[in-house]
Design an enzyme around this catalytic site. Structure first.
Site, PDB file in Angstrom:
ATOM      1  N   ARG A  68     -11.712 112.450  81.450  1.00  0.00           N
ATOM      2  CA  ARG A  68     -11.510 113.147  79.899  1.00  0.00           C
ATOM      3  C   ARG A  68     -11.630 112.373  78.854  1.00  0.00           C
ATOM      4  O   ARG A  68     -11.807 112.995  77.896  1.00  0.00           O
ATOM      5  CB  ARG A  68     -10.838 114.554  79.963  1.00  0.00           C
ATOM      6  CG  ARG A  68     -11.818 115.911  80.485  1.00  0.00           C
ATOM      7  CD  ARG A  68     -11.200 117.097  80.893  1.00  0.00           C
ATOM      8  NE  ARG A  68     -11.919 118.482  81.061  1.00  0.00           N
ATOM      9  CZ  ARG A  68     -11.060 119.433  81.951  1.00  0.00           C
ATOM     10  NH1 ARG A  68      -9.901 119.566  81.390  1.00  0.00           N
ATOM     11  NH2 ARG A  68     -12.402 120.381  82.351  1.00  0.00           N
ATOM     12  N   LYS A  96      -8.636 128.169  89.805  1.00  0.00           N
ATOM     13  CA  LYS A  96      -8.947 129.886  88.759  1.00  0.00           C
ATOM     14  C   LYS A  96      -9.841 130.887  89.022  1.00  0.00           C
ATOM     15  O   LYS A  96     -10.739 130.547  88.791  1.00  0.00           O
ATOM     16  CB  LYS A  96      -9.650 129.413  87.647  1.00  0.00           C
ATOM     17  CG  LYS A  96      -8.248 128.258  86.689  1.00  0.00           C
ATOM     18  CD  LYS A  96      -9.105 127.468  85.947  1.00  0.00           C
ATOM     19  CE  LYS A  96      -8.359 126.308  84.801  1.00  0.00           C
ATOM     20  NZ  LYS A  96      -9.071 125.716  83.658  1.00  0.00           N
ATOM     21  N   GLY A 150     -11.669 119.574  85.626  1.00  0.00           N
ATOM     22  CA  GLY A 150     -10.343 118.671  86.033  1.00  0.00           C
ATOM     23  C   GLY A 150     -10.241 117.432  87.161  1.00  0.00           C
ATOM     24  O   GLY A 150      -9.870 116.345  87.787  1.00  0.00           O
ATOM     25  N   GLY A 199     -15.528 125.151  84.632  1.00  0.00           N
ATOM     26  CA  GLY A 199     -15.749 126.397  84.330  1.00  0.00           C
ATOM     27  C   GLY A 199     -17.510 126.554  83.048  1.00  0.00           C
ATOM     28  O   GLY A 199     -17.949 127.536  83.450  1.00  0.00           O
TER      29      GLY A 199
HETATM   30  N1  LIG Z   1      -4.746 127.752  98.176  1.00  0.00           N
HETATM   31  C1  LIG Z   1      -4.905 127.356  97.629  1.00  0.00           C
HETATM   32  N2  LIG Z   1      -3.983 128.074  96.582  1.00  0.00           N
HETATM   33  C2  LIG Z   1      -3.262 127.729  94.881  1.00  0.00           C
HETATM   34  N3  LIG Z   1      -4.377 126.917  94.476  1.00  0.00           N
HETATM   35  C3  LIG Z   1      -4.885 125.721  95.106  1.00  0.00           C
HETATM   36  C4  LIG Z   1      -5.578 126.270  96.732  1.00  0.00           C
HETATM   37  N4  LIG Z   1      -6.731 125.588  96.576  1.00  0.00           N
HETATM   38  C5  LIG Z   1      -6.513 124.613  95.804  1.00  0.00           C
HETATM   39  N5  LIG Z   1      -5.574 124.424  94.252  1.00  0.00           N
HETATM   40  C6  LIG Z   1      -5.829 124.245  93.511  1.00  0.00           C
HETATM   41  O1  LIG Z   1      -6.718 124.777  92.239  1.00  0.00           O
HETATM   42  C7  LIG Z   1      -6.817 124.105  91.830  1.00  0.00           C
HETATM   43  C8  LIG Z   1      -7.517 123.647  90.560  1.00  0.00           C
HETATM   44  O2  LIG Z   1      -8.808 124.265  90.243  1.00  0.00           O
HETATM   45  P1  LIG Z   1      -9.534 124.766  88.770  1.00  0.00           P
HETATM   46  O3  LIG Z   1      -8.482 124.828  88.256  1.00  0.00           O
HETATM   47  O4  LIG Z   1      -9.792 126.082  89.251  1.00  0.00           O
HETATM   48  O5  LIG Z   1     -10.234 123.971  89.154  1.00  0.00           O
HETATM   49  P2  LIG Z   1     -11.171 122.660  88.645  1.00  0.00           P
HETATM   50  O6  LIG Z   1      -9.918 121.998  87.414  1.00  0.00           O
HETATM   51  O7  LIG Z   1     -11.795 121.052  89.551  1.00  0.00           O
HETATM   52  O8  LIG Z   1     -11.972 123.370  87.712  1.00  0.00           O
HETATM   53  C9  LIG Z   1      -6.108 121.781  92.164  1.00  0.00           C
HETATM   54  O9  LIG Z   1      -4.853 121.845  90.814  1.00  0.00           O
HETATM   55  C10 LIG Z   1      -5.542 122.765  92.797  1.00  0.00           C
HETATM   56  O10 LIG Z   1      -4.442 122.102  93.666  1.00  0.00           O
HETATM   57  O1  LIG Z   2      -9.958 122.558  82.175  1.00  0.00           O
HETATM   58  C1  LIG Z   2     -10.898 123.258  81.853  1.00  0.00           C
HETATM   59  O2  LIG Z   2     -11.478 124.294  82.791  1.00  0.00           O
HETATM   60  P1  LIG Z   2     -12.311 123.555  84.535  1.00  0.00           P
HETATM   61  O3  LIG Z   2     -10.612 123.964  85.020  1.00  0.00           O
HETATM   62  O4  LIG Z   2     -13.372 124.579  84.670  1.00  0.00           O
HETATM   63  O5  LIG Z   2     -12.775 122.225  84.414  1.00  0.00           O
HETATM   64  C2  LIG Z   2     -11.384 123.365  80.536  1.00  0.00           C
HETATM   65  O6  LIG Z   2      -9.751 122.827  79.652  1.00  0.00           O
HETATM   66  C3  LIG Z   2     -11.042 124.465  80.474  1.00  0.00           C
HETATM   67  O7  LIG Z   2      -9.458 125.644  80.572  1.00  0.00           O
HETATM   68  P2  LIG Z   2      -9.101 126.706  80.746  1.00  0.00           P
HETATM   69  O8  LIG Z   2      -9.854 127.549  81.792  1.00  0.00           O
HETATM   70  O9  LIG Z   2      -8.083 127.131  80.923  1.00  0.00           O
HETATM   71  O10 LIG Z   2     -10.030 127.815  79.188  1.00  0.00           O
END
Ligand SMILES: Nc1ncnc2c1ncn2[C@@H]1O[C@H](COP(=O)(O)OP(=O)(O)O)[C@@H](O)[C@H]1O
Ligand SMILES: O=C(OP(=O)(O)O)[C@H](O)COP(=O)(O)O
Length: 401
Positions: free
Chosen positions: A41, A202, A358, A381
């Site tokens: 990023r 999330k 991320g 997201g």
């Molecule tokens: N079963 C699980 N329990 C808790 N955390 C998890 C699980 N599977 C994945 N994760 C965590 O989810 C995190 C990423 O989630 P998220 O922020 O939604 O993805 P991204 O950043 O790609 O949008 C990672 O740090 C990973 O460790």
């Molecule tokens: O990491 C982010 O989103 P992502 O996990 O969906 O890639 C963005 O920085 C937004 O963060 P937020 O979901 O805490 O608003």
């Protein structure tokens, strides 16, 4: 809805102007050392900053990092300022806050071509409330607004949307434009079959997106922390896995809707459980109907990876957001790596693969497969909400082209 972007601004528009740039510098970090584990990023934000400094602008850079409750050392942008300075080969000073008298002084002292990074904008709760007074304070001493934070463009916050009311012109950054140009085309008319993979942690902010995905996708694969809410909704016991208790009804409705619409809904059948959330936890593979009390699911199991592989093998467009497991710990990275390898292979056979988020991008980078995908997106997201057909608030607030 085409928006103005930085390339539409001339040197006369920028020279000597104070430009408030919202970037998404929310990078994954090692939880103990705070070292940046993936700088995608930050690197993706460089073209906009360089375009502005080359034209004599004074750049005030803003971002959030994590989801802090207030000012705290562990969510300081200090490591980001350091990495930015290295990548830009120029000093990027870090302000002690994002608003206030000291920050105003630092902004006023900026010279043409200099960059000042403001501290974590989420240290103030007014940011996420999109408080107009706070947005006004953020805009103090600035002229132009550039939103380059595609990864946070789905949030209507003060720095991503509200601040635009006090600055002009207000334009998209180079990264924002690149992401929108690619993603809008890819998701509006996807080559079919079209699949989405949703995992990660999330859950509450992404489970709602599944409803719209069922309208657009032929197949939906779930993984990561997302799956346990669905198991619990089916009456299974999930031990101490991540669960959103207030989304159980929604999970039930989503499963019923997938069935009614004929969307292939792939929920893992086995999981890797651990006795604690740690790299050295004891672990074992169990069917999802046999998660022991006190154990937590941290990855999808090998049988599920095979099922997912079969389900995705004929897909022509695949959007993936959210790791399949806690890939940061090697013991729980197999499910995520299996998807990364599969998508790299499908890309080489002509499929369009989009990896967003991320941590998802960090996982694919860690596996050394990022350059084998069709598109690496800085937004997870944000990509999903774009796919839903939503107008992102961080885009809506910009000037029309
Ligand atoms: N079963 C699980 N329990 C808790 N955390 C998890 C699980 N599977 C994945 N994760 C965590 O989810 C995190 C990423 O989630 P998220 O922020 O939604 O993805 P991204 O950043 O790609 O949008 C990672 O740090 C990973 O460790
Ligand atoms: O990491 C982010 O989103 P992502 O996990 O969906 O890639 C963005 O920085 C937004 O963060 P937020 O979901 O805490 O608003």
């Amino acid at each position: 809805m085409v928006k103005k972007n930085v390339a539409d601004l001339s040197k006369a528009d920028l020279e000597g102007k104070v430009v408030f740039v919202r970037a998404d510098l929310n990078v994954p970090q090692n939880k103990e050392t705070l070292a940046i584990t993936d700088d995608t990023r930050i690197r993706a934000s460089l073209p906009t900053i360089q375009q502005l400094t080359a034209n004599g602008a004074r750049v005030v850079l803003t971002s959030h990092l994590g989801r802090p409750k207030g000012p705290e050392k562990k969510s300081s942008l200090e490591p980001v300022a350091k990495r930015l300075s290295e990548l830009l080969s120029q000093e990027v000073a870090l302000a002690p806050d994002c608003v206030g008298e000291e920050v105003k002084k630092q902004i006023a002292a900026l010279q043409n071509g200099q960059v000042l990074l403001l501290e974590n904008v989420r240290w103030h709760p007014e940011e996420e409330k999109n408080d107009p007074e706070f947005a006004k304070q953020l805009a103090a001493g600035c002229d132009v607004y550039v939103n380059d934070a595609f990864g946070t463009a789905h949030r209507a916050h003060a720095s991503t949307a509200g601040v635009a009311a006090y600055l002009s012109p207000k334009v998209a950054g180079t990264l924002m434009k690149k992401e929108l140009d690619y993603l809008v085309g890819a998701v509006e008319t996807p080559k079919k079959p079209f699949a989405a993979i949703v995992g990660g942690s999330k859950v509450s902010s992404k489970i709602g997106v599944i409803e719209s995905l069922l309208e657009k996708c032929d197949k939906l694969v779930l993984g990561g922390g997302m799956i346990f809410t669905f198991y619990k909704a089916q009456g299974l016991s999930v031990g101490s896995s991540l669960v959103e208790e207030d989304k159980l009804e929604l999970a039930k409705e989503l499963m019923a809707k997938a069935k009614a619409k004929g969307v292939e809904f792939v929920l893992p059948t086995d999981v890797v459980v651990a006795d604690k959330f740690a790299a050295d936890a004891d672990s074992k593979v169990v069917p999802v109907s046999a998660i022991p009390d006190g154990w937590m699911g941290l990855d999808v199991g090998p049988e599920s990876s095979e099922t997912i592989k079969k389900a995705l093998s004929d897909c022509k467009t695949i959007l993936w957001n959210g790791p399949m497991g806690v890939f940061e710990f090697d013991k729980f990275a197999a499910g995520t790596n299996a998807i990364a390898e599969l998508l790299a292979e499908l890309t080489s056979q002509g499929a369009t693969t989009i990896i967003g988020g991320g941590d998802s991008v960090a996982a694919v980078e860690k596996a050394g497969l990022a350059d084998k995908m069709s598109h690496i997106s800085t937004g997870g997201g944000a990509s999903l909400e774009l796919l839903e057909g939503k107008v992102l608030p961080g885009v809506a607030c910009l000037d029309d082209a």
